[in-house]
Design an enzyme around this catalytic site. Structure first.
Site, mmCIF file in Angstrom:
data_model
loop_
_atom_site.group_PDB
_atom_site.id
_atom_site.type_symbol
_atom_site.label_atom_id
_atom_site.label_comp_id
_atom_site.label_asym_id
_atom_site.label_seq_id
_atom_site.Cartn_x
_atom_site.Cartn_y
_atom_site.Cartn_z
ATOM 1 N N ALA A 1 3.251 2.118 -3.541
ATOM 2 C CA ALA A 1 2.899 1.009 -3.035
ATOM 3 C C ALA A 1 1.633 0.230 -3.638
ATOM 4 C CB ALA A 1 3.010 0.918 -1.597
ATOM 5 N N ASP A 2 1.378 -0.801 -3.903
ATOM 6 C CA ASP A 2 0.325 -1.419 -4.237
ATOM 7 C C ASP A 2 -0.297 -2.186 -2.835
ATOM 8 O OD1 ASP A 2 1.296 -4.055 -3.998
ATOM 9 O OD2 ASP A 2 1.649 -4.228 -6.351
ATOM 10 N N SER A 3 -1.332 -2.819 -2.907
ATOM 11 C CA SER A 3 -2.144 -3.321 -1.575
ATOM 12 C C SER A 3 -1.210 -4.285 -1.159
ATOM 13 C CB SER A 3 -3.552 -3.943 -2.079
ATOM 14 O OG SER A 3 -4.005 -3.161 -2.898
ATOM 15 N N ASP B 1 2.249 -4.748 -1.584
ATOM 16 C CA ASP B 1 3.267 -4.079 -0.794
ATOM 17 C C ASP B 1 2.808 -3.581 0.554
ATOM 18 O OD1 ASP B 1 4.846 -4.134 -3.201
ATOM 19 O OD2 ASP B 1 4.175 -2.337 -3.927
#
Lengths: 77, 246
Positions: free
Chosen positions: A35-37, A39
């Site tokens: 996941a990125d920030s 997400d």
């Protein structure tokens, strides 16, 4: 009603499109679940809706693993 | 093409904001008409919009107060069931030479013109992320690009809006939220009406198209940026200034 972990897991699987087995309490959103920030921000939003609560930004920033999310929800509900 | 879309325009009771609201209503979009103090004017604008067969209502909020902004956005989403387009237009001026400018004059303009854009953008993002779609159009100003004596506060805020537009565009692109700005030059409004002939002549001499813009010139570009035709444009600032700044 399903247990908190199961409900959280369902949202994560759906949102991040990951295998259910990968979603353990120890799994880190960014390191293990890809996941990125943004997400993570979005997941927190969905958890707020699912559990009908507001998670303050300061608290949301501390949520790094699936277990962090489950523990937080259990601590306030 | 914007039929049934829901739009929030800040500072829509008069000037360019009012014209933008009308432009959206003409396209069949439902519009929330935000105002800070001019309740009667905002009501008039909402009535005018309804004459195009769309839903419209005035809504009070001070864009520089987070609670006020949050309540406004909640109410708009409640009324329309979605929020597709945000136009950050609300702005004030407190012109003064830098040497004479009071801290309060600087803060007032930054709070409304820059912080207001941040707060409104932040407040609508949740809904737009859920929708996996959204358009945000910020009304900056050409002086935010060129600078302008007597407007240190206003120019700083508008330049800030252009930077904020780019960052927001990058952060939200993956969620199909497109963010752009327009930078109007001299547009015929109450503000330019107040100028004397000599001042007007001086201004026209630096505008290649040799005329002041009309609020419609701005509103049509805002409408374009909010439409499907602009689906491959994000993070840009479109100058609407008759070629004054290139």
């Amino acid at each position: 009603m399903a247990d908190v972990f199961d409900r959280v897991k369902e949202i994560i699987v759906d949102r991040l499109d990951v295998e259910e087995e990968k979603v353990t309490l120890e799994a880190s959103f960014k390191d293990d679940l890809d996941a990125d920030s943004l997400d993570v921000v979005e997941l927190v939003m969905e958890l707020e809706d699912e559990f009908d609560m507001e998670i303050a930004d300061e608290e949301a920033e501390k949520i790094n693993t699936v277990g962090d999310a489950v523990n937080y929800i259990n601590s306030v509900s | 093409m914007l039929k049934g879309k829901s739009v929030l325009v800040t500072g829509a009771s008069r000037g360019i904001g009012r014209t933008i609201a009308i432009e959206f209503a003409k396209q069949g979009a439902n519009v929330a008409v935000n105002y800070a103090g001019s309740e009667a004017k905002a009501k008039e604008v909402a009535e005018e919009l309804k004459s195009y067969g769309v839903q419209a209502f005035p809504i009070q909020a001070n864009v520089s107060h987070e609670d006020s902004v949050k309540a406004m956005v909640k109410e708009v989403i409640g009324a329309f069931g979605s929020l597709d387009i945000l136009v950050n237009n609300a702005g004030v001026t407190r012109d003064n030479l830098l040497m004479r400018m009071k801290e309060e004059e600087f803060d007032d303009v930054i709070n409304t013109n820059l912080k207001g854009v941040f707060l409104c953008t932040k407040a609508v993002t949740r809904q737009m992320m859920k929708q996996r779609a959204g358009r945000i159009v910020n009304v900056a100003s050409i002086v935010g690009v060129s600078g302008n004596p007597g407007q240190a506060n206003y120019v700083a805020a508008k330049a800030g809006v252009i930077g904020l537009t780019k960052t927001t565009a990058k952060e939200l692109a993956s969620r199909n939220i497109l963010v752009n700005a327009v930078a109007p030059g001299f547009i015929s409004t109450d503000m330019t009406e107040a100028l004397n002939e000599e001042q007007k002549e001086a201004m026209l001499s630096v505008i290649p198209l040799d005329r002041f813009g009309e609020p419609e010139d701005v509103a049509k570009v805002v409408r374009f940026l909010a439409s499907d035709d602009a689906s491959y444009i994000t993070g840009q600032t479109i100058h609407i200034d008759g070629g004054m700044v290139m």
